[in-house]
Design an enzyme around this catalytic site. Sequence first.
Site, mmCIF file in Angstrom:
data_model
loop_
_atom_site.group_PDB
_atom_site.id
_atom_site.type_symbol
_atom_site.label_atom_id
_atom_site.label_comp_id
_atom_site.label_asym_id
_atom_site.label_seq_id
_atom_site.Cartn_x
_atom_site.Cartn_y
_atom_site.Cartn_z
ATOM 1 C CB THR A 1 75.956 49.307 49.967
ATOM 2 O OG1 THR A 1 77.325 49.431 49.588
ATOM 3 C CG2 THR A 1 75.245 50.628 49.715
ATOM 4 C CB THR B 1 76.674 44.943 45.110
ATOM 5 O OG1 THR B 1 77.461 46.145 45.187
ATOM 6 C CG2 THR B 1 75.265 45.213 45.628
ATOM 7 C CG ASP B 2 82.335 45.663 46.375
ATOM 8 O OD1 ASP B 2 81.691 46.369 45.582
ATOM 9 O OD2 ASP B 2 83.062 46.130 47.265
#
Length: 325
Positions: free
Chosen positions: A11, A85-86
């Site tokens: 992201t 960030t997942d």
Amino acid sequence: MTVALFTLGGTIAMAGAGAGGVVARLTGADLTTAVPGLAGVPLDVRDVEAVPSAALAYRQILDLVDAAAGAVAGGATGAVVTQGTDTLEETAWLADLVWPHAAPLVFTGAMRNPTLAGPDGPANLLAAVRVAAAPAARDLGVLVAFADEVHAARFVRKTHSTSTGTFVSPNAGPLGHVVEGRVRVLTRPPRHAPLPAVDRERLAATRVALHTVTLDDDVALLDAVAAGRDGLVVAGFGVGHVPPVFAPALGALAGRMPVVLTSRTGAGSVLRDTYGAVGSERDLRRRGLVDGGLLDPYKAKVLLRLLLAAGADRAAVAEAFARHG
């Protein structure tokens, strides 16, 4: 005081909002240009691979750790990794288990992409670079800098799907903060020696399963999920409990492979000797399950896979979890 910056997409590097959605397009140079506070910091920017963090594999992270270690050996004060960030809580922990240097290796990312109002990527990147360059951050292993907080990879969790405050350390709290550009470290947990190097081919062939126990669960799923695997992590209820029917099945599996008991709750430790019913933590330890301690199921899976890839037997697995958990 050079900081090596490795970019992996996610992201923080996304752009191009439209009918097709945002995609990873920004380079490391694009990212750093968007952060005025970085103008006076010498950066060695290296674009690695612009992919969502869901697409990352152990080999990529271990290769990145090798590159970051090379940068530090070459004189860099520290290193920063930007990614999605997942899976950041898992990749940072994987890196922490093998990171050999006193210099900081800092992971960061973003929850709001640059096409939205108030993107958090620039502030997170600035904080991460400041942490990587800070003498106070040395000897802390791999860190996560997010929302001006500094977290140990060992403790940090992603706890919200969209909030910019998603990264927290439920069992320990942040190690420190970035305040007015100054890195303030408030606590220094003990650091463990890195695990030995693992052969990448053997690691790729090592398979570890994870099963999360649910209400009125089907015990037949255990054999299915464990088939062809080298180890199993069980995320049990509360302090480490499973339905009674699961206990003998898990005991049988523990006779064939390491089975690690963790809690599905997201915080706290599994217990060892409090409850005695069938399916309790005491019963499961008697049947051969390994105590996962404070490690959540995802971190336990990372550790178990590395250990098995290095040839650890059940005793060595139990000893490693006693140390890290």
